[in-house]
Design an enzyme around this catalytic site. Sequence first.
Site, PDB file in Angstrom:
ATOM      1  N   THR A  28       4.604  -4.905  16.713  1.00 30.01           N
ATOM      2  CA  THR A  28       5.561  -5.133  15.628  1.00 30.01           C
ATOM      3  C   THR A  28       6.518  -6.275  15.922  1.00 30.01           C
ATOM      4  OG1 THR A  28       7.083  -3.505  16.561  1.00 30.01           O
ATOM      5  CG2 THR A  28       5.500  -2.714  14.910  1.00 30.01           C
TER       6      THR A  28
ATOM      7  N   HIS B 201       0.797  -1.205   0.000  1.00 25.31           N
ATOM      8  CA  HIS B 201       0.000   0.000   0.000  1.00 25.31           C
ATOM      9  C   HIS B 201       0.842   1.273   0.000  1.00 25.31           C
ATOM     10  CE1 HIS B 201       0.746  -1.101   4.163  1.00 25.31           C
ATOM     11  NE2 HIS B 201       0.712   0.186   4.425  1.00 25.31           N
TER      12      HIS B 201
END
Length: 97
Positions: A56, A7
Amino acid sequence: MFDSDFHQLDQSQREREARKGAVSVGDRVFVGAGVIICKGVTIGEGAVVGAGSVVTSDIPARSVAAGNPCHVVGPTGEGGEATAGVDSFSGAQRLTE
């Protein structure tokens, strides 16, 4: 659950290999509202992830984690309850009297 790859707006960034990997969430895990869990992350059994966190990296079992990026802030209690930061409110005074 949402999954979004490639993206980036910059073409050179889109051409890089995207991070791949399964997400693994252990038993009795509490994930707060609006949490983002990145690919390849494992959240251990009984962990608590605070609302709005961006996970993460792996979160160990029976730990409380929060933040952006998400990090461990303390352990859960013996019964699995989140205890990190609870003591800071134990002596709180009433704001209105």
